[in-house]
Design a protein around this motif. Structure first.
Motif, mmCIF file in Angstrom:
data_model
loop_
_atom_site.group_PDB
_atom_site.id
_atom_site.type_symbol
_atom_site.label_atom_id
_atom_site.label_comp_id
_atom_site.label_asym_id
_atom_site.label_seq_id
_atom_site.Cartn_x
_atom_site.Cartn_y
_atom_site.Cartn_z
ATOM 1 N N ALA A 119 0.817 -1.014 0.107
ATOM 2 C CA ALA A 119 -0.066 -0.145 0.028
ATOM 3 C C ALA A 119 0.776 1.282 -0.175
ATOM 4 N N GLY A 120 2.035 1.288 0.587
ATOM 5 C CA GLY A 120 2.817 2.328 0.726
ATOM 6 C C GLY A 120 3.385 2.671 -0.421
ATOM 7 N N GLY A 155 8.500 10.303 -11.255
ATOM 8 C CA GLY A 155 7.833 10.515 -10.103
ATOM 9 C C GLY A 155 7.089 9.339 -9.501
ATOM 10 N N ALA A 156 6.393 8.810 -10.309
ATOM 11 C CA ALA A 156 5.867 7.361 -9.767
ATOM 12 C C ALA A 156 6.580 6.270 -9.343
ATOM 13 N N VAL A 157 7.708 6.184 -10.124
ATOM 14 C CA VAL A 157 8.883 5.019 -9.689
ATOM 15 C C VAL A 157 9.390 5.730 -8.194
ATOM 16 N N ALA A 158 9.785 6.984 -8.264
ATOM 17 C CA ALA A 158 10.416 7.377 -7.028
ATOM 18 C C ALA A 158 9.498 7.399 -5.882
ATOM 19 N N GLY A 159 8.327 7.728 -6.142
ATOM 20 C CA GLY A 159 7.387 7.770 -5.181
ATOM 21 C C GLY A 159 7.020 6.266 -4.309
ATOM 22 N N GLY A 160 7.011 5.408 -5.642
ATOM 23 C CA GLY A 160 6.601 4.048 -5.101
ATOM 24 C C GLY A 160 7.748 3.652 -4.256
ATOM 25 N N VAL A 161 9.078 3.729 -4.576
ATOM 26 C CA VAL A 161 10.105 3.224 -3.778
ATOM 27 C C VAL A 161 10.176 3.878 -2.282
ATOM 28 N N VAL A 162 10.178 5.273 -2.312
ATOM 29 C CA VAL A 162 9.935 5.564 -1.193
ATOM 30 C C VAL A 162 8.930 5.610 -0.143
ATOM 31 N N GLY A 163 7.607 5.253 -0.829
ATOM 32 C CA GLY A 163 6.625 4.878 -0.171
ATOM 33 C C GLY A 163 6.720 3.574 0.529
ATOM 34 N N ASN A 164 7.236 2.543 -0.239
ATOM 35 C CA ASN A 164 7.547 1.175 0.351
ATOM 36 C C ASN A 164 8.597 1.281 1.439
ATOM 37 N N VAL A 179 8.969 3.698 3.543
ATOM 38 C CA VAL A 179 8.432 4.418 4.860
ATOM 39 C C VAL A 179 7.408 3.345 5.465
ATOM 40 N N GLU A 180 6.645 2.762 4.440
ATOM 41 C CA GLU A 180 5.692 1.771 5.208
ATOM 42 C C GLU A 180 6.565 0.573 6.002
ATOM 43 N N GLY A 181 7.556 0.268 5.245
ATOM 44 C CA GLY A 181 8.525 -0.711 5.983
ATOM 45 C C GLY A 181 8.908 -0.243 7.363
#
Length: 150
Positions: free
Chosen positions: A62-63, A91-100, A102-104
């Motif tokens: 989800a992150g 932006g989508a790729v970078a945001g996905g990596v960062v979001g994952n 942060v969630e972890g």
């Protein structure tokens, strides 16, 4: 209109790719395997030590999805034409990596590794989610891979 359809397709593809970044816990339970039809009998012993271990922060994906969408929206505001499309994808790729990531970090599981010296002289190490009121030196019983004070 064609740009919006392309943008939506790119965001969907990036989200699908990034949702595969979910990981499982990094620690393995050291509990023995017992067949379902043969329950383990209780073993008695003394707690030798208790250590806190950190899990690997399992993520649901989800992150990555939320981060990817936020990154795509942010990237879409930058540039124009084909540069805007490239910025949206980046932006989508970078945001996905960062979001994952942060969630972890938010979901790091804390577990307790409890070493028990059994009455027969063997040692057992059990990893469980809480230690309740267990302390080194307590008399305990080990049932189905869990330690209980008695």
């Amino acid at each position: 209109m064609k740009t919006n359809a392309t943008l939506a397709a790119l965001m969907l593809a990036a989200t699908a790719v990034l949702s595969g970044c979910a990981t499982g816990p990094s620690y393995q339970s050291q509990q023995p395997y017992y067949p379902a039809n043969q329950p383990e009998s209780a073993m008695y012993g003394t707690v030798d030590s208790i250590q806190i271990v950190q899990g690997g922060g399992q993520t649901s994906g989800a992150g990555a999805v939320v981060g990817g969408i936020a990154g795509a929206l942010l990237g879409n505001t930058i540039g124009s034409g084909s540069g805007r499309t490239a910025a949206t994808v980046a932006g989508a790729v970078a945001g996905g990596v960062v979001g994952n990531q942060v969630e972890g970090r938010k979901q790091q599981a804390q577990a307790y590794q409890i070493s028990v010296r059994l009455d027969n002289g063997e040692y057992r190490t059990v990893v469980q989610d809480n230690a309740n009121d267990l302390r080194p030196g307590n008399r305990v019983r080990v049932v189905d891979g869990r330690v209980y004070r008695y």
